[in-house]
Design an enzyme around this catalytic site. Sequence first.
Site, PDB file in Angstrom:
ATOM      1  CB  CYS A 136      18.163  65.190  72.611  1.00  0.00           C
ATOM      2  SG  CYS A 136      18.802  66.404  71.450  1.00  0.00           S
ATOM      3  CB  CYS A 177      21.727  65.102  72.132  1.00  0.00           C
ATOM      4  SG  CYS A 177      20.918  66.609  72.695  1.00  0.00           S
TER       5      CYS A 177
END
Length: 143
Positions: A66, A69
Amino acid sequence: MTDIVCPACAAVNRVPPDKPAHEARCGKCHQPLFSGQPAELTAASFDKAITRNGIPVVVDFWADWCGPCKTMAPEFKKAAQAMEPAVRFAKLDTEAAPAQAAAHGIRSIPTMILFKDGKEVARQSGAMPAGQIVQWVRDAGRG
């Protein structure tokens, strides 16, 4: 006394109110209970971390693939440094602990959940800078 779960070995430690929490060490493994680093949770340590800590716990649900993230990770660390030892910051890799992510209805990442006494009190999805994370935790902690 405040219960603090060791981020290194998951032992529950009782920290007396007259002892500075930022100086406290685990009675089992002797590692610092607070280091300014988010605790890395696993499927095995997740429940204990959110239910046995006597302080609020902010969990960042994330995954290695991600991009947002990864962008938020250093900001989450800065927020941990700013708010410890009043709040425990922790990360849970949703790929390594899918059952915990599913149990908490994680549908997008990054998602942060603020837990108090094992119960969800606030949730925020999307990457945020450290200042906004700190403000969100402060605002959510009042409720």
